[in-house]
Design a protein around this motif. Structure first.
Motif, PDB file in Angstrom:
ATOM      1  N   VAL A 413     -47.183  76.279   5.883  1.00  0.00           N
ATOM      2  CA  VAL A 413     -47.754  77.149   6.913  1.00  0.00           C
ATOM      3  C   VAL A 413     -46.704  77.341   7.999  1.00  0.00           C
ATOM      4  N   ASP A 440     -54.254  81.194   3.168  1.00  0.00           N
ATOM      5  CA  ASP A 440     -54.424  82.449   3.896  1.00  0.00           C
ATOM      6  C   ASP A 440     -53.104  83.214   3.852  1.00  0.00           C
ATOM      7  N   TRP A 442     -50.670  84.062   5.648  1.00  0.00           N
ATOM      8  CA  TRP A 442     -49.817  83.929   6.823  1.00  0.00           C
ATOM      9  C   TRP A 442     -48.485  84.650   6.684  1.00  0.00           C
ATOM     10  N   ARG A 445     -48.836  87.978   8.387  1.00  0.00           N
ATOM     11  CA  ARG A 445     -48.968  87.866   9.843  1.00  0.00           C
ATOM     12  C   ARG A 445     -47.645  87.510  10.493  1.00  0.00           C
ATOM     13  N   TYR A 606     -55.230  90.109   8.288  1.00  0.00           N
ATOM     14  CA  TYR A 606     -55.102  88.647   8.302  1.00  0.00           C
ATOM     15  C   TYR A 606     -56.071  87.968   7.343  1.00  0.00           C
TER      16      TYR A 606
END
Length: 993
Positions: A413, A440, A442, A445, A606
């Motif tokens: 992450v 997720d 990321w 993002r 997101y």
């Protein structure tokens, strides 16, 4: 000889006394007497006790029975419990406060209950003999036994013996006693005896349960006809009772004569009808139709149906199977090293997902490295949260070295450079199989918010995916999207539920429609939509609809956004801590569970591939799942596809109000949705199945080959040390041979010798490794000599740089396809094959590194290959500049210069803040030195020199700042603590834009 004669005389006298005593008893038939399994002495002692008990019937036991009749006078009903298979489909928990008669092997069922029967009856001498130890040890109920069983069943304060004899109407009829204190009669089943006792005690309604009146005699049961009634000696499990051990292997029972039982029941019905008492059959199913039937479920207010009992039984079997699977897995589980920002079971969504899916992993085979307090690294042994502690980089290294992982699981992450550096260093060092997990999107993002961080992390992430044996995602939509983006396949694993923790949906009493939501209130995920639901609830309440909205979230989110929700009178934020059981009950105790996502484009980008961690719990809760958010988000699409929830996918408050109003008006609609949702949860999100699936993935990954060593790590290994370790218990020699010709000559010379070397290494030194063209001949020659052959692969020579060790391969099936074209190898031959896994483990223990990776908090990560060289297939990286942009223009150069300057300034600010935290003393000294001229400039005595003093202070400050800057850029200390780093990155990106 005299002793033998004496023994014969004694046995004859004992047998004569035994026969004489039996002739004095009212029960002289064989079915009332001790069997041949007892010794003659035991039979004589037993029959003496039986005779004494008969003598006490009038003086002791009849009075006790009459006292019981007085005690239960006026008690309306009782239950006589048979032991048929239907008992497993009967909710016995509701009988806790009822009067109950249990029989024979019911003590096997009490292990599953929190109550004991009122009375316990045995009449069969085979049951009494075979189970006497259990029966005598069974305490709690009042025991009611025929006097003839006194030979093996103990006299005690809780035991009442009664006069039970063969039926007078034998063989053509049956007798039902109305005065059990005087006598009762046999009727081919112990429940017939219990009915006589229950009728005598005066119960108006007598309910039979567990009386199936059907039997299936196993083919392997041995049938004996030693006396009038057949005796079955079981050789296998019992299919005719609630427990396979009831009359299982080694136990005897009388051949069930169902037609005789039915005749006895007819007599019982005739007599009790005349007495004004009624016997009902409340058995679930079964073949008994003599008595009027009553549905067992209708006799109680809160009782589980047979179908619910079936479900519980299936869950119990699954739990047993899961327990067995846990035991089996514990023996083969790999030693798993986990790197993740969250610790398992720390209360975060991802922490709870890992805790659920990794549950049952042996604690000594699991080591966690995680983000501790935002800026440090933590260690935890197994899944026990109490073992978590902060650790230095060196402590982490030592812990991992001692742990010796077989498999690494990493969830990369952004914004935790210190953890990422430790993870990448360990992944570089330990070339065991790797599993990468992403939950997720990321990368998308970070690419927009922090291009500088993205450049580093994206290259690392692509390398991780290339090296991974398995790649995990959070849902199928993410798997498909990431496979298209990165060119690798992913397997989805998300949160699950244990069905045993979630009861069936229930109808709620009248009251306001209660809507509940649990989770974060992030502005780039769901805050706006949750706020819109709160507005809809407020408007509905003003229109007269009883409704309330409760949101359970963390205190941090409540502090951040609470002011937006506090304006509503019918919405409440809850930040109280709850145990797992309290949380489940809180979620169940509502009408509607809300799942919400924002409609704006930033939020959509997101959360597009996210799967709500709380969704399985909402589905299982037995409430209506209400989903409010746009389609195109994985969670929303999944909920809509399941057809088990109310979905509002338009950004319209009136649509929300209309859907909630429909739910408030129709309780049947709510119950229907709740049942459908729970069915989806139980079928698709069963935690045991997900956990088993993840274990299989991990076992598959752990069994894959070790990863090749990167060239830049400069790993070295002494193959002689590897062979010495593997052959430590072998007294034969280990031989090193320089090259191909020497090795072939050596084998030819020693051909036919009785004792060949235990191991042979061919290829000596960095300057003389084997080439590919040498290997085939050597491999075939050593294989013909009975050796198992492995190849120790080395990187190609690069100018003056020495070769670096790369990987070990098994060579029995030809040259490994993964060998580099210019790579070289050494050949290892073993007289006894240790197996590839053992060879890999031995190599890992002997690796030495010429260059260790520096931790990110001390130095930037080692250079990684450009993205295009890691995966040339990845089309997502083709980002050409706009045609109107001139890279050589003055504006471009000015922007680039400004971009680099601000990037360094922000990096320096972050480092300065961290340095002040870690080394406060030098900064305090520097501050004190600066304060001296500053204070002196304002003292009247030094007024003429005020300007000089202020200038001196300024010069000192600039000199100190310059020195720190030089130190910073000289050491290249670019790492930042995660919390501050994230905020700084956001400011930096906005500033640059």
């Amino acid at each position: 000889m005299f002793e033998s004669v004496k023994q014969v005389v004694t046995d004859w006298r004992n047998q004569r006394e035994y026969i004489a005593t039996v002739r004095t008893l009212p029960t002289q038939d064989e079915i009332f007497l001790p069997t041949e399994r007892l010794s003659p002495r035991q039979r004589l002692d037993g029959i003496r006790r039986v005779s004494a008990i008969y003598d006490q019937l009038d003086t002791v036991y009849r009075d006790k029975l009459r006292a019981l009749r007085e005690q239960y006078k006026g008690t309306k009903r009782c239950f006589v419990i048979g032991n048929g298979p239907s008992l497993n489909r009967t909710d016995l928990s509701v009988l806790k406060d009822e009067v109950t008669f249990a029989v024979n092997g019911f003590f096997l069922k009490t292990r599953d209950l929190d109550w004991l029967p009122t009375f316990y009856v045995v009449e069969d001498h085979l049951v009494a003999e075979d189970r006497c130890e259990w029966i005598n040890a069974f305490e709690g109920p009042t025991k009611l036994f025929p006097a003839y069983l006194g030979y093996c069943l103990d006299e005690a304060d809780d035991t009442i013996f009664f006069n039970h004899q063969g039926r007078v109407s034998f063989p053509h009829g049956f007798d039902f006693s109305t005065d059990a204190a005087e006598i009762t009669y046999t009727g081919c089943t112990v429940t017939f005896t219990s009915l006589q006792l229950a009728a005598y005690l005066g119960f108006e309604e007598i309910y039979l349960i567990g009386v199936d009146a059907s039997y299936d005699i196993p083919k392997d049961a041995q049938n004996s006809t030693a006396y009038k009634v057949g005796v079955l000696d079981m050789k296998s499990d019992d299919p005719n009772h609630f427990n396979p051990d009831y009359f299982g292997k080694g136990f005897r029972w009388h051949d069930p004569q169902v037609d005789q039982m039915l005749g006895a029941y007819e007599e019982a019905k005739r007599i009790t009808d005349d007495l004004g008492q009624t016997i009902y059959n409340a058995t679930v199913g079964g073949m008994l139709e003599v008595f009027p039937r009553r549905d067992y479920v209708d006799l109680f207010d809160d009782v589980k149906s047979p179908e619910e009992m079936d479900a519980l039984d299936a869950e119990a079997e699954e739990a047993d199977a899961e327990s067995a699977a846990d035991e089996a897995f514990a023996e083969q589980a790999p030693r798993l090293l986990v790197f993740d920002i969250t610790r398992c079971g720390d209360g975060t969504a991802t922490g709870e997902v890992k805790a659920n899916l990794l549950a049952g992993w042996p604690s000594d085979r699991l080591l966690q490295v995680y983000n501790h307090n935002g800026r440090e690294v933590g260690l935890a042994d197994g899944l026990d949260p109490d073992t978590g502690r902060q650790a230095s980089a060196e402590e982490v290294r030592r812990a991992i070295a001692a742990f010796r992982p077989d498999l690494i699981l990493y969830r990369p992450v952004p914004d935790v450079p210190h953890l990422h550096a430790v993870a990448m260093e360990s992944i570089d060092r330990y070339r065991v199989p790797l599993v990468t997990w992403i939950m997720d999107d990321w990368p998308s993002r970070v690419k927009n918010d922090d291009p500088a961080q993205y450049e580093i992390l994206d290259a690392d992430f692509c390398e991780l995916l290339d090296q991974s044996a398995m790649r995990l995602s959070i849902c199928d939509a993410m798997s498909e999207a990431f496979e298209a983006r990165y060119g690798h396949s992913f397997q989805a694993f998300a949160n699950g539920i244990d069905p045993t923790e979630w009861p069936r949906p229930r109808t709620r009493p009248p009251g306001p429609l209660t809507i509940r939501h649990v989770g974060s209130l992030a502005d780039n995920m769901r805050a706006a939509s949750v706020l819109q639901v709160a507005e809809a609830v407020e408007q509905l309440a003003e229109e007269g609809l009883p409704v309330r909205f409760e949101i359970k979230t963390r205190a941090g989110w409540a502090n951040k956004v609470g002011r937006y929700f506090n304006v509503f009178g019918h919405t409440r934020l809850i930040t109280d801590e709850m145990s797992a059981a309290e949380y489940r009950e809180w979620l169940r105790d509502c009408d509607v569970s809300l799942v919400a996502y924002n409609f704006d484009g930033e939020s959509l980008d997101y959360v597009r591939y996210s799967m709500a961690n709380k969704l399985p719990e909402c589905l299982a809760s037995g409430t209506v799942v209400f989903a409010f958010g746009p389609r195109g988000i994985a969670t929303m699409d999944y909920i809509a596809e399941s057809d088990a929830a109310v979905v509002v996918d338009e950004n319209d408050i009136e649509a929300v109000k209309s859907a909630l109003r429909d739910l408030a008006d129709d309780p049947f609609l709510r119950f229907d949705y709740a049942e459908r949702a729970q069915s989806v949860a139980f079928s698709r999100h069963r935690l045991a199945n997900l956990r088993q699936g993840l274990r299989e993935v991990m076992l598959t990954a752990a069994s894959s080959a070790t990863r090749p060593m990167p060239r830049e790590i400069m790993a070295e290994v002494d193959e002689k040390a590897v062979l010495d370790k593997l052959l430590a218990g072998d007294s034969r020699d280990v031989v090193s041979i320089a090259g191909r010709d020497e090795a072939l000559g050596y084998l030819q010379k020693r051909a036919g010798e009785a004792q060949m070397p235990a191991g042979v290494i061919v290829g000596g030194g960095h300057a003389n490794p084997l080439g590919r063209e040498d290997v085939k001949a050597l491999r075939d020659a050593f294989a013909d000599a009975g050796y198992a052959v492995y190849l120790s692969e080395w990187h190609p020579q690069e100018g003056a740089r020495p070769a670096a060790w790369r990987q070990v391969h098994e060579a029995v099936h030809g040259m490994p396809g993964m060998l580099e074209a210019s790579g070289t190898v050494r050949l290892l031959a073993f007289a006894g094959d240790p197996g590839l896994k053992a060879v890999e483990t031995a190599f890992a223990s002997q690796l030495r590194f010429a260059q260790e990776r520096m931790l990110y908090s001390v130095a930037p990560p080692k250079p990684r290959p450009a993205t295009s060289t890691v995966a040339p297939v990845r089309t997502r990286r083709t980002t050409s500049a706009p045609a109107v942009w001139d890279d050589s223009s003055a504006g471009t150069r000015l922007y680039d210069a400004w971009y680099r300057l601000t990037d360094r300034v922000f990096a320096f600010i972050g480092w300065l803040r961290e340095a002040m935290r870690i080394y406060p003393a030098p900064f305090m000294i520097m501050g004190a030195v600066l304060l001296v001229p500053l204070i002196a400039a304002f003292i009247p005595a030094f007024e003429p020199y005020g300007g000089v003093l202020l200038l001196s202070a300024l010069l000192l400050f600039l000199a100190g700042l310059g020195g720190l800057a030089a130190f910073f850029y000289g050491r290249r200390m670019a790492a930042l603590p995660s919390g501050f780093d994230s905020a700084l990155n956001t400011v930096r990106s906005k500033f640059k834009r």
